[in-house]
Design an enzyme around this catalytic site. Structure first.
Site, PDB file in Angstrom:
ATOM      1  N   CYS A 139       0.880  -1.233  -0.010  1.00  0.00           N
ATOM      2  CA  CYS A 139      -0.083  -0.076  -0.074  1.00  0.00           C
ATOM      3  C   CYS A 139       0.799   1.136  -0.093  1.00  0.00           C
ATOM      4  O   CYS A 139       1.868   1.492   0.852  1.00  0.00           O
ATOM      5  CB  CYS A 139      -0.825  -0.077   1.253  1.00  0.00           C
ATOM      6  SG  CYS A 139      -2.098   1.366   1.568  1.00  0.00           S
ATOM      7  N   CYS A 151       0.387   5.056   6.736  1.00  0.00           N
ATOM      8  CA  CYS A 151      -0.268   4.991   7.901  1.00  0.00           C
ATOM      9  C   CYS A 151       0.836   4.258   8.987  1.00  0.00           C
ATOM     10  O   CYS A 151       1.238   3.125   8.742  1.00  0.00           O
ATOM     11  CB  CYS A 151      -1.527   4.136   8.090  1.00  0.00           C
ATOM     12  SG  CYS A 151      -2.716   4.747   6.852  1.00  0.00           S
ATOM     13  N   CYS A 175       0.262   0.651  10.078  1.00  0.00           N
ATOM     14  CA  CYS A 175      -0.093  -0.459   9.287  1.00  0.00           C
ATOM     15  C   CYS A 175       1.187  -1.367   8.844  1.00  0.00           C
ATOM     16  O   CYS A 175       1.886  -0.544   8.165  1.00  0.00           O
ATOM     17  CB  CYS A 175      -1.069   0.090   8.252  1.00  0.00           C
ATOM     18  SG  CYS A 175      -1.722  -1.334   7.016  1.00  0.00           S
ATOM     19  N   CYS A 209     -16.383  -9.376   5.006  1.00  0.00           N
ATOM     20  CA  CYS A 209     -15.815  -8.054   4.793  1.00  0.00           C
ATOM     21  C   CYS A 209     -14.427  -8.283   3.969  1.00  0.00           C
ATOM     22  O   CYS A 209     -13.685  -9.440   4.115  1.00  0.00           O
ATOM     23  CB  CYS A 209     -15.521  -7.287   6.140  1.00  0.00           C
ATOM     24  SG  CYS A 209     -16.832  -7.186   7.309  1.00  0.00           S
ATOM     25  N   CYS A 234     -19.010  -6.138   2.892  1.00  0.00           N
ATOM     26  CA  CYS A 234     -18.432  -4.997   3.309  1.00  0.00           C
ATOM     27  C   CYS A 234     -17.352  -4.794   2.734  1.00  0.00           C
ATOM     28  O   CYS A 234     -16.596  -6.021   2.680  1.00  0.00           O
ATOM     29  CB  CYS A 234     -18.211  -4.876   5.106  1.00  0.00           C
ATOM     30  SG  CYS A 234     -17.326  -3.374   5.424  1.00  0.00           S
ATOM     31  N   CYS A 268     -19.490   2.201   7.736  1.00  0.00           N
ATOM     32  CA  CYS A 268     -18.659   1.403   8.888  1.00  0.00           C
ATOM     33  C   CYS A 268     -17.534   2.485   9.209  1.00  0.00           C
ATOM     34  O   CYS A 268     -16.699   2.434   8.201  1.00  0.00           O
ATOM     35  CB  CYS A 268     -18.291   0.215   8.433  1.00  0.00           C
ATOM     36  SG  CYS A 268     -17.364  -0.935   9.559  1.00  0.00           S
ATOM     37  N   ARG A 280     -18.406  -2.524  17.029  1.00  0.00           N
ATOM     38  CA  ARG A 280     -17.794  -3.613  16.548  1.00  0.00           C
ATOM     39  C   ARG A 280     -16.465  -3.562  17.578  1.00  0.00           C
ATOM     40  O   ARG A 280     -15.681  -2.782  17.418  1.00  0.00           O
ATOM     41  CB  ARG A 280     -17.332  -3.659  15.159  1.00  0.00           C
ATOM     42  CG  ARG A 280     -18.871  -3.476  14.522  1.00  0.00           C
ATOM     43  CD  ARG A 280     -18.523  -3.784  12.899  1.00  0.00           C
ATOM     44  NE  ARG A 280     -19.703  -3.905  11.861  1.00  0.00           N
ATOM     45  CZ  ARG A 280     -20.469  -4.917  11.707  1.00  0.00           C
ATOM     46  NH1 ARG A 280     -19.918  -6.193  12.343  1.00  0.00           N
ATOM     47  NH2 ARG A 280     -21.472  -4.831  11.193  1.00  0.00           N
TER      48      ARG A 280
END
Length: 415
Positions: free
Chosen positions: A117, A121, A124, A161, A193, A253, A330
């Protein structure tokens, strides 16, 4: 550019530099109190009309489960800082007004494209900016994903998801495969999702047409702290995607992460931001950072030897339930770090969804059998798909859950 647009699309001006003064709300929060006092979402024009005509109103914190969109930071702080058991009692009382307290949705999260990616972040392991054990992989095939969805359904999951380590869907050909996955899995009767990074309005519409139930795009933390953990995209970018999702008719979400070098005020700021959106997210994931070696925030947590305490999770979950009473909360990443007793208190406080299966994107997660045992001990049962606050998002071709949803394989008797 996205940055100023994102804030406007959800009815908020770009925030002024934070003052951090707890005695008075920031300009962003003052603006939030002008907005959408229970009014339905009508997109960009509706937000502009509300901004022009709505006036601030004074309202005490609602202990009775009233849905509000004008919370001040002081009010949220007062809820968050209640004595813990009093806070849990209040949250549990509010939870019972809108949900069956014994029902907990079991969801499965699959990484359909891992690693590589371009985002930075700090938490991550899939970022190409960090040297971790996670290696980039090719996109999973449609049939492979469908088979894993069938396995998840057989094990008791009612929502499937799918996450891709992308900055955004962009012009990727594999986005077409995602649409096929969504269409086929919703045809199995499961909620779907996706979390694909930034998406524009056309991509959101296409996901809706494919039958997508929910789109996950977390705000992560407070607006003030955000730039300290991510620099490759802005808070406004995230708000822009949320607006595109909402306007397409997909449920939202959106939640955050504890343990990313934030302080208590940042947690309160995140919850205040979520609670003052023109429509509350139907789903609010509360994550505890799982530290991964090679990530800046993971290395910091490992070096300090400090993780997220169970009572921090309980407090965040309970506050989310009080200020967003109709949202599902959640209990997400990091659940393995907490005992079943602690998780029981989280369910009591209003958590009513978990991820099941032995892996959560790239981190470990309790196995189906362990969760079955826990459900038996606590007297919990699974939530059927497209019921409660997701009933309105069932695509026409998805079968109704008229018969009882298949129970997961029987667990061994609890000791």
């Amino acid at each position: 550019g996205l940055e100023p647009v994102g804030w406007k699309r959800v009815g908020l001006p770009e925030p002024a530099p934070p003052t951090r003064a707890p005695s008075s709300p920031s300009s962003m929060l003052v603006a939030m109190r002008r907005f959408a006092h229970g009014a339905p979402w009508h997109g960009r024009r509706g937000c502009a009309a509300a901004a022009a005509g709505a006036a601030p109103r004074a309202q005490a914190a609602a202990p009775d489960g009233t849905v509000r969109h004008d919370w001040t930071r002081e009010e949220v702080s007062a809820v968050y800082k209640m004595p813990l058991l009093e806070l849990v009692f209040r949250a549990a009382s509010v939870h019972r007004m809108y949900f069956n307290p014994r029902e907990v949705q079991q969801s499965t999260l699959l990484s359909i494209k891992t690693g590589g990616c371009p985002e930075d972040c700090g938490y991550c392991s899939q970022s190409q900016h960090h040297k971790t054990s996670v290696k980039p992989t090719r996109m999973e095939s449609v049939e492979s994903v469908l088979e894993k969805a069938r396995e998840a359904k057989a094990a008791g999951s009612t929502r499937f998801c799918m996450g891709a380590a992308w900055r955004g869907a962009g012009n990727k050909k594999s986005f077409e495969n995602v649409l096929t996955m969504v269409r086929e899995i919703s045809g199995m009767g499961m909620e779907t999702c996706t979390t694909l990074g930034l998406i524009d309005s056309n991509q959101a519409k296409r996901l809706k047409e494919a039958g997508l139930t929910a789109y996950n795009h977390n705000l992560d933390t407070s607006p003030e702290h955000y730039s300290k953990i991510v620099t490759s995209r802005t808070y406004a970018d995230r708000l822009e995607t949320l607006a595109n999702v909402r306007e397409a008719g997909i449920s939202v979400c959106c939640g955050g992460i504890l343990g990313i070098a934030e302080n208590e005020e940042d947690r309160i700021g995140l919850l205040t931001t979520l609670a003052n959106l023109p429509e509350h997210p139907e789903s609010v994931p509360i994550n505890a950072l799982v530290p991964i070696e090679g990530t800046p925030l993971g290395d910091r947590m490992i070096k300090d030897g400090k993780g997220v305490f169970w009572h921090d999770m309980v407090r965040a979950i309970a506050t989310a339930k009080v200020v967003m009473p109709t949202s599902s909360v959640r209990l997400s990443a990091g659940r393995m770090e907490f005992s079943q007793e602690a998780q029981g208190l989280m369910f009591l406080a209003g958590a009513n969804s978990i991820f099941t299966g032995d892996k959560l994107l790239t981190t470990a997660n309790p196995e189906f059998s362990e969760d079955s045992k826990m459900f038996e001990v606590l007297g919990l049962k699974g939530k059927a798909p497209f019921t409660g606050n997701t009933a309105a998002f069932r695509p026409a071709w998805a079968p109704r859950a008229e018969e009882p949803w298949p129970e997961p394989p029987a667990a061994e008797a609890a000791p």
